[in-house]
Write a protein that holds these residues in place. Structure first.
Motif, PDB file in Angstrom:
ATOM      1  N   PHE A 186       0.878  -1.052  -0.053  1.00 16.19           N
ATOM      2  CA  PHE A 186      -0.164   0.107  -0.120  1.00 16.19           C
ATOM      3  C   PHE A 186       0.840   1.302   0.038  1.00 16.19           C
ATOM      4  O   PHE A 186       2.058   1.197   0.330  1.00 16.19           O
ATOM      5  CB  PHE A 186      -0.808   0.027   1.341  1.00 16.19           C
ATOM      6  CG  PHE A 186      -1.836  -1.053   1.338  1.00 16.19           C
ATOM      7  CD1 PHE A 186      -3.199  -1.064   0.860  1.00 16.19           C
ATOM      8  CD2 PHE A 186      -1.698  -2.203   2.180  1.00 16.19           C
ATOM      9  CE1 PHE A 186      -3.959  -2.168   0.883  1.00 16.19           C
ATOM     10  CE2 PHE A 186      -2.374  -3.331   2.302  1.00 16.19           C
ATOM     11  CZ  PHE A 186      -3.748  -3.336   1.568  1.00 16.19           C
ATOM     12  N   VAL A 214      -2.957   0.385  -3.855  1.00 14.29           N
ATOM     13  CA  VAL A 214      -2.601  -0.942  -3.527  1.00 14.29           C
ATOM     14  C   VAL A 214      -2.050  -1.768  -4.864  1.00 14.29           C
ATOM     15  O   VAL A 214      -2.765  -1.624  -5.869  1.00 14.29           O
ATOM     16  CB  VAL A 214      -3.648  -1.857  -2.845  1.00 14.29           C
ATOM     17  CG1 VAL A 214      -5.015  -1.945  -3.751  1.00 14.29           C
ATOM     18  CG2 VAL A 214      -3.260  -3.179  -2.481  1.00 14.29           C
ATOM     19  N   ILE A 260      -6.039   5.138  -0.970  1.00 15.84           N
ATOM     20  CA  ILE A 260      -4.721   4.454  -0.961  1.00 15.84           C
ATOM     21  C   ILE A 260      -4.428   3.550  -2.022  1.00 15.84           C
ATOM     22  O   ILE A 260      -5.311   2.813  -2.657  1.00 15.84           O
ATOM     23  CB  ILE A 260      -4.867   3.722   0.429  1.00 15.84           C
ATOM     24  CG1 ILE A 260      -4.911   4.565   1.590  1.00 15.84           C
ATOM     25  CG2 ILE A 260      -3.478   2.504   0.543  1.00 15.84           C
ATOM     26  CD1 ILE A 260      -5.005   3.748   3.021  1.00 15.84           C
TER      27      ILE A 260
END
Lengths: 320, 318
Positions: free
Chosen positions: B225, B236, B234
């Motif tokens: 992440f 990933v 976020i």
């Protein structure tokens, strides 16, 4: 872009393609996804092995034809050694050894650290090597060769170990394929020894892939059926002639008190420890008792089985 | 004499330029080297040896240096990222694979993925406070906002562990799914996100109750992440699928996925939110993604198995 950069780019893309399309998809169903990075390194090992085998064939096969130490009626006896070479250099046997050595190398290492001992690297022991990976690599090469020399001497000196090492020496048509012709239990013992050594001095810097190939190629050259001596460099590097004498029937390792030429890469160890013999004689290779009819097996499994049988005799009767 | 003067002037000009340039530091774990890249020109500046298997790096809490953790050399290297100078080497740090400072800067934690161990050091002088045996394969880590707890994924045993840093005891260990890797706290501090590689998903964990509250399907090999820096999204990386996804941490859904080649691994986001830099683990490259188009606009050659990446002017970590 230089030819070297072009070559490395091609190598990288091939490795990535093989890994992403052939190896990585197998990891989840096998429950091995946690070892993805190790699998990526193993792909590189196998790819380097393919290149190495190609080089052996391209360079050493013509040399064996042009400068043979022995003339054979055929190369049938060589075939089984090709299998050993492929199993070793494409990574199958190293993979098995890695799995077998896991408890030793990692669990013991973890246990030691948990009890306050952090293994040293060569740079810790020899500070001038710090931040100098190339000299460090060569320092490891010399030290590992020193220990290989002594390991090799014990392979001959201890009857039970000789029972296994005999597989390697039983080749009567010794060629550039013969270096990896070893008993699997001999491989386990060797892997155990070097795993313990790595706990004492660490492992060599791993970035010099092409340099790492050189010792393996030199060991193949040492076994090649080529009548070469290295002239003024004969005392610097093990030549095919020097190592052939080690494999000779009744010479080399079969000379009793005069057993000789145990060095793997550098004859300096033989010279220092009084086991060097730079004889010009080119003996036939093999083991003396083969001439009396003893069978060491011609196929892979027969050689492994008979090796185990000799080990049993050595352990129970004291003689392989 | 004149040529000497010119050489000296050229040297100082170059040094001044190098010092001004924003530098990207990339760890090539497979060959033990660092590649420094000029972030403006995208050109490599230099490439040098740092130690064996450098996987992860981070700034010291006071930003005075960058710490590079050399797992197999058993040391920490303190680096000036601007000049590339190695300031000092702290030896006898056992197998530091993944490293992290607690938010209160009191603890320095080092995971030993290879040797099933987690070490807690005093962050002021790096003396070992407690060594945990934690099987198996402790991989990534995240801290609770109050610095009382460090959460660690156990990649080999498919678990998530919580260690109480105050009592120095394991609080809980829960099953999380096949082969967990990255773990991060959501910007609101309520949940942990765990990249579960073997299930191709992000597990959402309420760390106060040690319960998985949601599974978010992601790409193949959901791995690591990096916050976008806007306090909400976020990134990933899906290392086996060669994609990167964006998670909206308020809705706990994936809003977007775009391709990044060659095993996208560690990431860094520019402070202006325009660029995402990613190490491409399998192809010796770093990719730069233009975040206005979500397309890879640059690939920069680095060394073997590039893993950690850092630049100073990065987006907020939360």
């Amino acid at each position: 872009m230089t030819w070297f950069e072009t070559f490395m780019n091609g190598f990288t893309l091939t490795q990535a393609w093989l890994f992403e399309h052939c190896v990585n998809p197998l990891l989840p169903p096998l429950g091995l996804l946690a070892y993805q990075e190790e699998a990526f390194d193993a792909t590189e090992f196998a790819l380097v092995g393919v290149g190495e085998v190609a080089l052996l064939i391209l360079i050493f096969r013509p040399l064996e034809a042009l400068f043979p130490a022995e003339r054979w009626s055929g190369r049938r006896g060589v075939r089984v050694d090709i299998l050993y070479t492929l199993l070793h250099r494409l990574g199958f046997i190293p993979l098995v050894m890695f799995v077998l050595m896991w408890p030793l190398t990692f669990k013991l290492d973890a246990w030691l650290r948990f009890h306050g001992f952090i293994p040293y690297t060569l740079e810790d022991l020899i500070p001038p090597l710090e931040n100098r990976p190339l000299p460090t690599f060569f320092a490891y090469l010399v030290i590992i060769d020193f220990f290989s020399y002594w390991l090799h001497r014990f392979q001959h000196r201890l009857e039970w170990w000789w029972a296994l090492h005999g597989v390697h020496h039983s080749q009567q048509t010794m060629s550039y394929w013969s270096d990896d012709r070893t008993h699997l239990l001999d491989d386990v013992l060797t892997a155990t020894f070097f795993s313990l050594l790595s706990l004492a001095i660490g492992v060599e810097p791993g970035q010099f892939i092409l340099l790492m190939m050189i010792p393996r190629i030199l060991q193949s050259l040492a076994h090649a059926n080529i009548n070469w001596r290295f002239g003024p460099f004969e005392r610097c590097l093990v030549s095919p002639h020097y190592h052939r004498y080690h494999h000779g029937i009744g010479t080399g390792s079969e000379s009793g008190q005069s057993s000789c030429n145990f060095a793997v890469l550098f004859p300096i160890w033989d010279i220092l420890f009084g086991t060097a013999n730079f004889s010009k004689e080119t003996p036939p290779t093999g083991i003396a008792d083969q001439q009396e009819g003893r069978d060491y097996g011609s196929g892979f499994w027969a050689q492994q089985r008979l090796g185990c049988q000799r080990l049993w005799y050595a352990l129970t009767l004291g003689k392989a | 004499m004149r040529s000497l003067l010119m050489t000296v002037l050229a040297f100082f000009s170059l040094t001044a330029l190098t010092c001004r340039a924003e530098v990207v530091v990339v760890l090539n774990s497979g060959e033990g080297t660092i590649t420094r890249i000029d972030r403006q020109s995208y050109q490599p500046i230099d490439h040098f040896y740092v130690g064996r298997e450098p996987h992860h790096l981070m700034s010291l809490p006071d930003n005075s240096a960058l710490i590079v953790a050399n797992a197999v050399s058993n040391d920490l290297v303190f680096l000036n990222p601007k000049t590339g100078d190695i300031l000092r080497r702290l030896p006898r740090i056992s197998d530091p694979y993944q490293i992290g400072f607690s938010p209160d800067k009191r603890w320095f934690v080092a995971n030993s993925l290879r040797l099933d161990r987690v070490d807690v050091y005093d962050a002021h002088d790096f003396h070992l406070v407690k060594r945990f045996e934690l099987a198996s394969m402790p991989s990534h880590m995240a801290f609770s906002p109050d610095s009382s707890t460090v959460f660690i994924t156990l990649q080999g045993s498919d678990q998530l562990a919580a260690i109480d840093l105050l009592t120095r005891a394991v609080k809980w260990i829960i099953p999380i799914g096949k082969t967990p890797a990255g773990v991060i706290l959501t910007p609101d501090g309520k949940h942990l996100l765990v990249g579960v590689m073997g299930l191709n998903e992000v597990a959402v964990v309420d760390y106060k109750t040690a319960q998985i509250i949601k599974h978010i399907p992601a790409g193949k090999g959901t791995h690591n992440f990096m916050p976008e820096g806007d306090g909400r999204h976020i990134f990933v990386g899906n290392r086996s699928g060669d994609t990167v996804s964006i998670i909206d941490t308020q809705t706990l859904t994936i809003t977007k996925t775009f391709p990044v080649p060659g095993g996208p691994d560690d990431m860094e986001v520019s402070a202006d939110g325009k660029e995402l830099w990613i190490t491409n683990r399998w192809i010796r490259q770093v990719s730069v993604v233009d975040l206005s188009t979500d397309k890879v606009v640059r690939t920069i050659p680095v060394g073997k198995s590039p893993h950690g990446i850092f630049f100073e002017n990065h987006a907020a970590r939360q």
